[in-house]
Structures are given as C-alpha cells and as structure tokens.
Design an enzyme around this catalytic site. Structure first.
Site: not given
Ligand code: FPP
Length: 244
Positions: A36, A19, A130
């Site tokens: 992301h 997150d 893994l």
């Molecule tokens: C949460 O942060 C994150 C996500 C919803 C997306 C997670 C995806 C990745 C880490 C990309 C990499 C993954 C792969 C499989 C290539 P948020 O957007 O909710 O952050 P915020 O709380 O600051 O708004």
C-alpha cells in the site's frame, strides 16, 4: 508516446481501481502494508502525469466500504498511511493546483483522519488544474441507496413529484454528483470487474484492464491506457456517421 501535446481524443475524467498492492508486496516477501505504501508512490506518479497531460479530473478508489473486512492490522496500517499522506502531501498538491475531494462515508474514520480530509478539501477548494477525487469508505450501491433516500425525502416533503424524477435527479443526488462522468476507467492487477465502484457513473465509460500491479504502474502504463482510449469509438448507444 504521451497523449500530452497531441490531438488524440483525451479523457477529461479518469477513474482508477488501484489493485495489486498486496500481491506486489507478497511477491517481495513483505507485508501487504508495504504494497500500500508503494501504491501511494504510484499514485503520486499518476497525479503528476495527469497534471502534465492536462487531464482535469482523476478519481481513485483508495478504500471500499468492503475493505473493513480485511485483517485489522492491514486496515490500521492503511489508515496510518492515509493520515501520513495527508500530513505530507497536501501542501505540495495545493501548490500544484490540485483540488482534493474525499467521497464516501467519512463518519467511519477517526476524528484526526476525518478532520484532515475536511481541512484538505477546504484548503484546496479553489484550485482548478486537477480535481483529485479520492473514494474512501465508498460503495457504488450505497451511493445509489443514499441518493434514493434523499429523493424519497423530497417527495415525502411534497417538494418533488414522482413523475418529475429523471436521470438528472438521480445523478444530482449522488456523492459524485458535481463531477463529470468518467471517460476512461482503468483497473490494474489483472482482475476484470467493477467491485462496486461508480456503478451509476460508469454507464458509458470506456473500460481498460491491465495486468500491471498498481505499485508498478507509471507514466508509460498511463500512456498505454490513453492510447487505447484514443482508439475507441464512443457511440453512447447511437451509431457512427460511417454506419448511419
Ligand atoms: C487494492 O490492492 C488496494 C487497496 C485496497 C488500497 C489502495 C490504497 C493505496 C494505493 C494507497 C494510496 C492511497 C492514498 C490516498 C494515500 P489489494 O490490496 O487488494 O491488492 P491484491 O489484490 O494484490 O491483494
């Protein structure tokens, strides 16, 4: 220091809510999708670190069943990121001995992405260093509902008696049924909640929350989480020898 090479208790399975991507990007005056992308780089670092530390199972929450509610542009960019990560990274992961699994309702994704995920699973299916389990379009409650439906169908068909249903029956019918339960759960980004992630499997998992935004998370932060885990006393509802 790394848990690598030490005798400290080490988790066999680490589960992570990655997150903070959006806030990280906004802090830099960039669109959320930039966060992301940086989150993808953080994930690569953590996979490397798990390989080095001989942690055999890693589960990450890449897209929840609720994430469709995000702005259409952000969802589209995330799908593009998943597809390009598949095209770019699968060969390298395969060579490193990583077995890929995608857990969740894949039917909601477009054919290119869905087929890419299925091909990656097939290609890496015999790897053993893994297991990287990527939760996509996943929700913990939906997983339990789907398991309940499968069990009910077994009962309706006369193959299972209601009295024979136990925890093993439920666990076996979950999407993540064949994986060991996580020993350590990490959530970055400062929020302290489960957000519908692995509701059944986290029953006895050690929970670790940190304020670091996911794109900044690296090897040293993982080691801090592993050190915290090593200091925990796991009793699974029992008592320790000291208190007996
Ligand atoms: C949460 O942060 C994150 C996500 C919803 C997306 C997670 C995806 C990745 C880490 C990309 C990499 C993954 C792969 C499989 C290539 P948020 O957007 O909710 O952050 P915020 O709380 O600051 O708004």
């Amino acid at each position: 220091m790394a848990a690598e090479g030490t005798d400290l208790p080490k988790p066999r399975h680490v589960a992570i809510i990655m997150d903070g991507n959006g806030r990280w990007a906004l802090g830099q005056g960039r669109p959320r999708s930039h966060g992301h992308q940086a989150g993808g780089e953080a994930l690569k670092r953590v996979i490397e670190a798990c390989l080095k530390r001989r942690i055999p199972y890693l589960t990450v929450y890449a897209f929840s069943s609720e994430n469709w509610r995000r702005p259409a542009m952000e969802v589209r960019r995330l799908m593009e990121l998943f597809l390009s990560a598949l095209n770019r990274e699968v060969r390298r992961l395969h060579e490193a001995g990583v077995k890929l699994r995608f857990s969740g309702d894949l039917s909601a994704f477009n054919a290119a992405l869905r087929n890419g995920m299925l091909r990656a699973e097939h290609r890496t299916r015999n790897n053993t260093r893994l297991t990287l389990n990527v939760a996509v379009n996943y929700g913990g409650r939906a997983e339990i509902v789907a398991a309940t439906r499968r069990i009910a169908a077994e009962v309706a068909a006369g193959r299972l008696q209601p009295d024979d249903i136990d925890e093993q029956t439920v666990a076996r019918n979950l999407i993540l049924g064949s994986l060991p339960e996580p020993d350590l759960f990490i959530r970055t980004g400062g929020e302290q909640r489960l957000s519908n992630f692995l509701l059944w499997q986290l029953a006895y998992t050690e929970l670790y929350f940190c304020d670091v935004l996911w794109p900044d998370f690296g090897e040293s932060h993982l080691d801090e989480a592993l050190a915290a885990f090593a200091g925990r006393e796991r009793r699974f509802g029992g008592v320790t020898a000291r208190r007996a």
